[in-house]
Design a protein around this motif. Structure first.
Motif, short mmCIF file in Angstrom:
data_model
loop_
_atom_site.label_atom_id
_atom_site.label_comp_id
_atom_site.label_asym_id
_atom_site.label_seq_id
_atom_site.Cartn_x
_atom_site.Cartn_y
_atom_site.Cartn_z
N TYR A 114 8.01 -3.73 9.44
CA TYR A 114 8.82 -2.98 8.48
C TYR A 114 8.05 -2.69 7.20
O TYR A 114 8.23 -1.64 6.58
CB TYR A 114 10.10 -3.74 8.17
N ASP A 115 7.17 -3.62 6.80
CA ASP A 115 6.36 -3.37 5.61
C ASP A 115 5.46 -2.16 5.79
O ASP A 115 5.28 -1.36 4.86
CB ASP A 115 5.52 -4.61 5.28
N LYS A 116 4.92 -2.01 6.98
CA LYS A 116 4.06 -0.84 7.25
C LYS A 116 4.88 0.44 7.22
O LYS A 116 4.43 1.47 6.71
CB LYS A 116 3.38 -1.01 8.61
N VAL A 117 6.10 0.38 7.77
CA VAL A 117 6.97 1.56 7.73
C VAL A 117 7.33 1.91 6.30
O VAL A 117 7.28 3.08 5.89
CB VAL A 117 8.24 1.32 8.57
N LEU A 118 7.66 0.89 5.50
CA LEU A 118 8.11 1.13 4.13
C LEU A 118 6.98 1.60 3.21
O LEU A 118 7.25 2.23 2.19
CB LEU A 118 8.75 -0.14 3.56
N ARG A 119 5.76 1.30 3.58
CA ARG A 119 4.65 1.84 2.80
C ARG A 119 4.58 3.36 2.92
O ARG A 119 4.12 4.04 2.01
CB ARG A 119 3.33 1.20 3.23
N VAL A 120 5.03 3.86 4.07
CA VAL A 120 5.02 5.31 4.30
C VAL A 120 6.32 5.92 3.80
O VAL A 120 6.33 6.97 3.16
CB VAL A 120 4.82 5.62 5.80
#
Length: 255
Positions: free
Chosen positions: A78-84
């Protein structure tokens, strides 16, 4: 929103392995739908071994890990998704539920609040935040959240079961304070505003004559104890005033 929307310019490889990849992905979806999350995770991992840029498999891996109790690994997704996409409501909420399960309440509430900034009527985020407030002894705040949920969904089971009357809010707060700060002769006068039993209103002459037992635990610093007592008095006064105001306003509405 599909995961491909996160990275709209990427595409699945057109190599011969594509048929195998799509077969793995379809099986992963089927397993996920059936609640077989370990099998689903294995399929999504196989997809990503063939195509590390397969967005849908990557994003579905997050909830699969969460359902398996692997919350930290799930939050890495989710952190990777939220970075985008920092306002992706599903990633925010799912990360919040993972933090909630890890008993990281402050961080979980931050995620729920970010969800509620996007959608103030997000029922699941409201329930999550309300349950954390209740478990933390913040009964008045929890009750306000449950009331809001019932305005949106009048038959919501969890909110109906956990909603409290003003009297129940005061009683639960009194009990919670006694748990957090056990009653002693030194702080008894602070606890008494919440006590209904006359025996709790004043110390008996017998108890005043008793010599406190020696305990092996280290004593708290007197300055810290004094500060806690001051804070407790302020909390008692605030809760008492809020309770009276709530009962009074309810009486006016009833009349």
């Amino acid at each position: 929103m599909l995961a491909r929307d996160y990275w709209p310019h990427s595409a699945i490889s057109m190599e011969p392995e594509r048929d195998i990849l799509e077969d793995y992905f379809k099986k992963g979806i089927d397993f996920f739908t059936l609640g077989k999350h370990q099998e689903a995770l294995e399929m999504f991992d196989k997809v990503l071994e063939i195509d590390p840029n397969h967005e849908d498999a990557f994003c579905l891996k997050g909830p699969s890990l969460g359902y398996l109790g692997r919350y930290r690994e799930s939050n890495e997704i989710y952190d990777k998704v939220l970075r985008v996409h920092p306002r992706d409501i599903n990633a925010l909420f799912n990360k919040g539920t993972n933090l909630h399960s890890l008993i990281q309440y402050r961080e979980a509430v931050e995620m729920y609040d970010r969800v509620l900034e996007i959608n103030p009527n997000h029922i699941h985020a409201l329930v999550g935040k309300g349950s954390i407030r209740e478990n933390s002894g913040e009964y008045h705040e929890a009750n306000e959240i449950y009331e809001k949920i019932l305005k949106i969904e009048p038959n919501h089971t969890y909110a109906r079961e956990h909603r409290m009357t003003p009297e129940e809010v005061l009683e639960k707060t009194r009990k919670y304070i006694k748990i957090v700060i056990p009653e002693t002769p030194e702080n008894r006068v602070i606890i008494t505003p919440f006590t209904e039993d006359s025996e709790d209103q004043e110390l008996s002459s017998e108890s005043q004559r008793k010599t406190p037992k020696t305990v092996s635990e280290p004593m708290l610093d007197p300055d810290i104890v004094g500060l806690l007592q001051v804070l407790l008095v302020l909390a008692v006064i605030f809760i008492f005033i809020v309770g009276l105001a709530t009962v009074f306003s309810g009486g006016l509405k009833g009349s």
